[in-house]
Scaffold this active site. Structure first.
Site, short mmCIF file in Angstrom:
data_model
loop_
_atom_site.label_atom_id
_atom_site.label_comp_id
_atom_site.label_asym_id
_atom_site.label_seq_id
_atom_site.Cartn_x
_atom_site.Cartn_y
_atom_site.Cartn_z
CB SER A 60 -0.80 0.12 0.92
OG SER A 60 -0.07 0.13 2.74
CB SER B 39 9.29 12.00 8.47
OG SER B 39 8.09 12.75 8.47
CE1 TYR C 262 5.83 7.91 11.31
CE2 TYR C 262 6.47 10.43 10.80
CZ TYR C 262 6.42 9.25 10.22
OH TYR C 262 6.41 8.46 9.60
CB THR D 276 -0.35 7.99 1.44
OG1 THR D 276 -0.44 8.12 2.74
CG2 THR D 276 1.04 8.17 1.23
#
Length: 282
Positions: free
Chosen positions: A26, A141, A154, A189
């Site tokens: 995905s 990221s 994160y 996404t």
């Protein structure tokens, strides 16, 4: 840039590479795998359950990998064999209040986003080193470069992944191995629907967390596509001499230039403002 991407695409046609893309079922990983297949490369894609991939890409061979199961990294590497390009893309998104996040959740996130990719990198390195060729791409990221409140854990995992890549880059360079990091900005996404969130109902942080969450949803709604981000990853992977860091989205060229020119606190203040938070001075 589009011209860089097209140049890399043209060059790639001259020689087939064997590519392993983690998290290929995905999102960005699926788009990266699809683009490598379209360019004529031999592509392996990972999934925790290869037999249940909903929309398998013709030309992709799916293999099992669970980032929390380090033994599966070795098994995956043995299944793939000689590898030219590793795209460490699989990971998990998380948000919430730092104080409200239990330690087992922090450990889980580091296993999935850091230690799993590290285990797979260690598993593929010996054969790359022996063949004296290979490229390893860590998909990070932009939150690693521009951290924001309520994305603490994160951002920390993606910062750790970039640190590994930056240090490893010189360590393996004498053996013909290239290491780079690609930092996506805000990507459309649908990952926000799968994000793990830790915020207590009566948390003192809830109001500001909801402000950041709403801004994140708005930004993701306007984010670039997985396909556009995949172009940058493929470009980096196919470069003869990849740069240490690539980024795309969130006006990356402008904000990275700004980061170099202005005080760090100003960058943090601007990042907070983009997410709806006011400036605070203690």
């Amino acid at each position: 840039r589009t011209s860089d991407y097209r140049g890399a695409m043209t060059k790639s046609i001259t020689g087939q590479r064997t590519v392993l893309v983690t998290g290929a079922s995905s999102g960005i990983g699926e788009a990266v795998a699809r683009q490598f297949v379209a360019l004529g490369h031999k592509v392996y894609g990972t999934s925790r359950n290869p037999d249940t991939v909903k929309n398998p890409i013709p030309g992709v061979t799916y293999v099992r990998l669970d980032n929390e199961d380090y033994a599966s990294a070795q098994e995956c590497a043995e299944t793939v064999g000689d590898l030219d390009i590793l795209i460490n893309n699989a990971g998990e998104s998380a948000a919430g209040a730092f104080e409200d996040t239990p330690m087992d959740a922090v450990e889980h996130l580091f296993k999935v986003n850091v230690f799993g990719p590290v285990a797979l990198t260690k598993a593929v390195l010996p054969r790359m080193r022996q063949r004296r060729t290979g490229t390893i791409v860590m998909v990070g990221s932009m939150l690693a470069s521009f951290p924001v409140a309520f994305r603490t854990n994160y951002a920390a995992t993606k910062s750790a992944l970039k640190g590994y890549a930056m240090a490893l880059r010189r360590e393996v360079a004498p053996y013909g191995i290239r290491v780079t990091t690609v930092e996506p900005g805000t990507i459309a996404t649908g990952i926000g629907d799968r994000r793990t969130i830790h915020i207590e109902p009566d948390s003192v942080y809830r109001e500001e967390y909801e402000t950041v969450a709403a801004a994140t949803r708005r930004n993701e709604g306007k984010g670039i596509s997985s396909e556009a981000m995949a172009e940058k990853i493929v470009e980096a992977a196919l470069a003869d001499s990849p740069k240490p860091l690539y980024a795309r989205g969130n006006r990356a060229p402008i904000v990275f230039t700004l980061q170099r020119l202005v005080p760090r606190q100003l960058v943090l203040d601007l990042t907070a403002r983009v997410h709806g938070l006011s400036k605070i001075r203690g």
